[in-house]
Design a protein around this motif. Structure first.
Motif, PDB file in Angstrom:
ATOM      1  N   ILE A   1       0.843  -1.201   0.000  1.00  0.00           N
ATOM      2  CA  ILE A   1       0.000   0.000   0.000  1.00  0.00           C
ATOM      3  C   ILE A   1       0.874   1.245   0.000  1.00  0.00           C
ATOM      4  O   ILE A   1       1.731   1.420   0.869  1.00  0.00           O
ATOM      5  N   THR A   2       0.670   2.085  -0.991  1.00  0.00           N
ATOM      6  CA  THR A   2       1.392   3.351  -1.112  1.00  0.00           C
ATOM      7  C   THR A   2       0.389   4.488  -1.036  1.00  0.00           C
ATOM      8  O   THR A   2      -0.594   4.503  -1.790  1.00  0.00           O
ATOM      9  N   ILE A   3       0.623   5.421  -0.115  1.00  0.00           N
ATOM     10  CA  ILE A   3      -0.284   6.559   0.052  1.00  0.00           C
ATOM     11  C   ILE A   3       0.503   7.855  -0.062  1.00  0.00           C
ATOM     12  O   ILE A   3       1.485   8.062   0.652  1.00  0.00           O
ATOM     13  N   GLN A   4       0.052   8.701  -0.982  1.00  0.00           N
ATOM     14  CA  GLN A   4       0.618  10.032  -1.126  1.00  0.00           C
ATOM     15  C   GLN A   4      -0.504  11.061  -0.999  1.00  0.00           C
ATOM     16  O   GLN A   4      -1.637  10.805  -1.410  1.00  0.00           O
ATOM     17  N   VAL A   5      -0.163  12.216  -0.436  1.00  0.00           N
ATOM     18  CA  VAL A   5      -1.127  13.308  -0.323  1.00  0.00           C
ATOM     19  C   VAL A   5      -0.774  14.376  -1.350  1.00  0.00           C
ATOM     20  O   VAL A   5       0.388  14.779  -1.467  1.00  0.00           O
ATOM     21  N   LEU A   6      -1.773  14.817  -2.089  1.00  0.00           N
ATOM     22  CA  LEU A   6      -1.605  15.916  -3.035  1.00  0.00           C
ATOM     23  C   LEU A   6      -1.999  17.203  -2.306  1.00  0.00           C
ATOM     24  O   LEU A   6      -3.180  17.443  -2.061  1.00  0.00           O
ATOM     25  N   PRO A   7      -1.033  18.024  -1.914  1.00  0.00           N
ATOM     26  CA  PRO A   7      -1.335  19.187  -1.070  1.00  0.00           C
ATOM     27  C   PRO A   7      -2.005  20.319  -1.839  1.00  0.00           C
ATOM     28  O   PRO A   7      -1.894  20.420  -3.064  1.00  0.00           O
ATOM     29  N   PHE A   8      -2.704  21.176  -1.102  1.00  0.00           N
ATOM     30  CA  PHE A   8      -3.333  22.347  -1.702  1.00  0.00           C
ATOM     31  C   PHE A   8      -2.310  23.205  -2.439  1.00  0.00           C
ATOM     32  O   PHE A   8      -2.620  23.837  -3.445  1.00  0.00           O
ATOM     33  N   SER A   9      -1.094  23.233  -1.927  1.00  0.00           N
ATOM     34  CA  SER A   9      -0.060  24.085  -2.513  1.00  0.00           C
ATOM     35  C   SER A   9       0.305  23.693  -3.941  1.00  0.00           C
ATOM     36  O   SER A   9       0.914  24.482  -4.674  1.00  0.00           O
ATOM     37  N   THR A  10      -0.100  22.495  -4.360  1.00  0.00           N
ATOM     38  CA  THR A  10       0.165  22.066  -5.742  1.00  0.00           C
ATOM     39  C   THR A  10      -0.560  22.949  -6.745  1.00  0.00           C
ATOM     40  O   THR A  10      -0.092  23.189  -7.850  1.00  0.00           O
ATOM     41  N   GLY A  11      -1.735  23.434  -6.341  1.00  0.00           N
ATOM     42  CA  GLY A  11      -2.523  24.264  -7.255  1.00  0.00           C
ATOM     43  C   GLY A  11      -3.216  23.408  -8.300  1.00  0.00           C
ATOM     44  O   GLY A  11      -3.659  22.299  -8.023  1.00  0.00           O
TER      45      GLY A  11
ATOM     46  N   PHE B   1      -2.134   9.858 -13.783  1.00  0.00           N
ATOM     47  CA  PHE B   1      -1.742   9.356 -12.464  1.00  0.00           C
ATOM     48  C   PHE B   1      -0.245   9.546 -12.237  1.00  0.00           C
ATOM     49  O   PHE B   1       0.178   9.854 -11.111  1.00  0.00           O
ATOM     50  N   GLU B   2       0.549   9.368 -13.269  1.00  0.00           N
ATOM     51  CA  GLU B   2       1.993   9.580 -13.139  1.00  0.00           C
ATOM     52  C   GLU B   2       2.294  11.031 -12.758  1.00  0.00           C
ATOM     53  O   GLU B   2       3.133  11.297 -11.888  1.00  0.00           O
ATOM     54  N   TYR B   3       1.595  11.963 -13.402  1.00  0.00           N
ATOM     55  CA  TYR B   3       1.773  13.378 -13.066  1.00  0.00           C
ATOM     56  C   TYR B   3       1.338  13.658 -11.635  1.00  0.00           C
ATOM     57  O   TYR B   3       2.016  14.377 -10.890  1.00  0.00           O
ATOM     58  N   LEU B   4       0.199  13.102 -11.234  1.00  0.00           N
ATOM     59  CA  LEU B   4      -0.301  13.317  -9.879  1.00  0.00           C
ATOM     60  C   LEU B   4       0.672  12.784  -8.832  1.00  0.00           C
ATOM     61  O   LEU B   4       0.945  13.443  -7.823  1.00  0.00           O
ATOM     62  N   SER B   5       1.200  11.603  -9.083  1.00  0.00           N
ATOM     63  CA  SER B   5       2.161  11.012  -8.156  1.00  0.00           C
ATOM     64  C   SER B   5       3.418  11.869  -8.048  1.00  0.00           C
ATOM     65  O   SER B   5       3.976  12.038  -6.956  1.00  0.00           O
ATOM     66  N   ALA B   6       3.834  12.446  -9.185  1.00  0.00           N
ATOM     67  CA  ALA B   6       5.029  13.297  -9.187  1.00  0.00           C
ATOM     68  C   ALA B   6       4.777  14.608  -8.450  1.00  0.00           C
ATOM     69  O   ALA B   6       5.684  15.163  -7.815  1.00  0.00           O
ATOM     70  N   GLN B   7       3.535  15.103  -8.515  1.00  0.00           N
ATOM     71  CA  GLN B   7       3.196  16.369  -7.867  1.00  0.00           C
ATOM     72  C   GLN B   7       2.898  16.207  -6.380  1.00  0.00           C
ATOM     73  O   GLN B   7       2.969  17.173  -5.616  1.00  0.00           O
ATOM     74  N   ALA B   8       2.547  14.991  -5.971  1.00  0.00           N
ATOM     75  CA  ALA B   8       2.160  14.751  -4.577  1.00  0.00           C
ATOM     76  C   ALA B   8       3.389  14.719  -3.665  1.00  0.00           C
ATOM     77  O   ALA B   8       4.528  14.603  -4.124  1.00  0.00           O
ATOM     78  N   LEU B   9       3.133  14.805  -2.371  1.00  0.00           N
ATOM     79  CA  LEU B   9       4.207  14.699  -1.385  1.00  0.00           C
ATOM     80  C   LEU B   9       4.800  13.290  -1.403  1.00  0.00           C
ATOM     81  O   LEU B   9       4.129  12.325  -1.769  1.00  0.00           O
TER      82      LEU B   9
ATOM     83  N   ALA C   1       3.383  12.382   7.459  1.00  0.00           N
ATOM     84  CA  ALA C   1       3.513  13.455   8.448  1.00  0.00           C
ATOM     85  C   ALA C   1       2.326  14.412   8.375  1.00  0.00           C
ATOM     86  O   ALA C   1       1.810  14.859   9.414  1.00  0.00           O
ATOM     87  N   LEU C   2       1.869  14.718   7.163  1.00  0.00           N
ATOM     88  CA  LEU C   2       0.721  15.620   7.007  1.00  0.00           C
ATOM     89  C   LEU C   2      -0.549  14.968   7.541  1.00  0.00           C
ATOM     90  O   LEU C   2      -1.349  15.611   8.231  1.00  0.00           O
ATOM     91  N   ILE C   3      -0.733  13.683   7.236  1.00  0.00           N
ATOM     92  CA  ILE C   3      -1.913  12.978   7.742  1.00  0.00           C
ATOM     93  C   ILE C   3      -1.902  12.954   9.270  1.00  0.00           C
ATOM     94  O   ILE C   3      -2.927  13.196   9.924  1.00  0.00           O
ATOM     95  N   ALA C   4      -0.754  12.694   9.854  1.00  0.00           N
ATOM     96  CA  ALA C   4      -0.642  12.663  11.316  1.00  0.00           C
ATOM     97  C   ALA C   4      -0.951  14.030  11.916  1.00  0.00           C
ATOM     98  O   ALA C   4      -1.630  14.123  12.950  1.00  0.00           O
ATOM     99  N   ARG C   5      -0.461  15.092  11.286  1.00  0.00           N
ATOM    100  CA  ARG C   5      -0.702  16.448  11.809  1.00  0.00           C
ATOM    101  C   ARG C   5      -2.187  16.806  11.739  1.00  0.00           C
ATOM    102  O   ARG C   5      -2.759  17.354  12.701  1.00  0.00           O
ATOM    103  N   ILE C   6      -2.827  16.460  10.603  1.00  0.00           N
ATOM    104  CA  ILE C   6      -4.252  16.773  10.472  1.00  0.00           C
ATOM    105  C   ILE C   6      -5.073  15.938  11.451  1.00  0.00           C
ATOM    106  O   ILE C   6      -6.071  16.409  12.002  1.00  0.00           O
ATOM    107  N   SER C   7      -4.631  14.691  11.701  1.00  0.00           N
ATOM    108  CA  SER C   7      -5.333  13.848  12.669  1.00  0.00           C
ATOM    109  C   SER C   7      -5.314  14.481  14.055  1.00  0.00           C
ATOM    110  O   SER C   7      -6.332  14.436  14.768  1.00  0.00           O
TER     111      SER C   7
END
Length: 281
Positions: free
Chosen positions: A201-211, A257-265, A272-278
């Motif tokens: 399982i691979t999880i990446q977050v696409l942050p708001f800062s990506t635009g 999807f390749e672009y999204l993965s490259a743009q995501a954290l 770390a972001l998921i933990a902070r939001i939790s």
């Protein structure tokens, strides 16, 4: 992962079409040689409906297939009946969900982009209940629980000896959207942190800062089969979903999807972001 009935059916259709095109025969010409209609042969090649193995055997002989190819395709035809665990469920399943279950039962990898909610395979039960209650406002509670039961049953594929690889790019909006209340959402985010430690399982977050990004139109999943020509794209729509499998469509969503993965954290920053939001929830 063993080859399932739907994969067999789809592989059979793709191979029959390939052999016919190599022989430079039209559907009508090929069908007339073995005594089946153009429409029937078209259904064989487009992976729709049942197939008769004697017709497959005759087609292979007309196409000049090798004995090994012919026997392999006959075996595919004999084993191409669709069966699955969901067939034993008493209540009806929507057609789009039925197809998703059929395909998902045989994938080797799923690439998900989620912009609204956490992907279904990674949802907790309480989170899934809240999503279904919001999405199906006219459904009785019994129907909501039935659909959630199916979703929870789907997740058992993650416990297989050879589970598929689930790669999820989740928009920050889905991480921050409070679904079911603070406790439900906190449990859901903690669940993400737990499952992302699994090797499949691979999880990446696409942050708001990506635009602006490659999939601003909505959530989708690329269901990857044992071979690239068996891949299918699923796009979320209100009241169901849309399945696509034409090469240009597949290429577009694979690239997105390749672009999204490259743009995501990266994985560590996403966790770390998921933990902070939790903690903020």
């Amino acid at each position: 992962m063993p080859i399932g009935p739907t994969t067999r059916r789809r592989q059979l259709g793709a191979d029959l079409r390939r052999l016919r095109e190599l022989k430079r025969l039209t559907l009508e010409e090929a069908g007339s040689r073995v005594g089946i209609s153009k429409a029937t042969l078209s259904r064989y090649e487009t992976k729709e409906g049942t197939v008769k193995w004697p017709a497959v055997d005759a087609l292979c002989r007309e196409y000049g297939a090798t004995d090994a190819e012919r026997l392999a395709l006959v075996e595919l035809a004999k084993g191409a009946r669709i069966q699955g665990w969901w067939r034993s469920l008493a209540d009806p399943i929507p057609d789009s969900m039925n197809l998703m279950l059929t395909l998902e039962d045989e994938v080797v990898r799923e690439d998900h982009y989620a912009c609204m909610y956490i992907p279904g395979l990674l949802q907790t039960r309480k989170y899934a209940e809240a999503v279904h209650r919001a999405s199906e406002v006219q459904c009785a509670e019994r129907e909501v629980q039935h659909m959630v039961d199916i979703r929870m049953k789907r997740q058992e594929l993650l416990e297989r000896e050879e589970p598929p690889h689930i790669w999820s790019v989740i928009d920050e909006a889905a991480i921050r959207r409070s679904v079911g209340g603070r406790e439900v959402m906190r449990e859901q985010l903690q669940h993400l942190l737990t499952v992302c430690e699994r090797p499949n399982i691979t999880i990446q977050v696409l942050p708001f800062s990506t635009g602006a990004h490659a999939a601003a139109v909505g959530s989708f999943a690329v269901l990857r089969g044992p071979k690239p020509d068996l891949d299918v794209v699923y796009v979320d729509l209100l009241g169901g979903g849309l399945f696509m499998e034409k090469p240009p469509e597949l290429d577009r969503y694979r690239l997105a999807f390749e672009y999204l993965s490259a743009q995501a954290l990266d994985l560590e920053s996403s966790a770390a972001l998921i933990a902070r939001i939790s903690k903020e929830t």
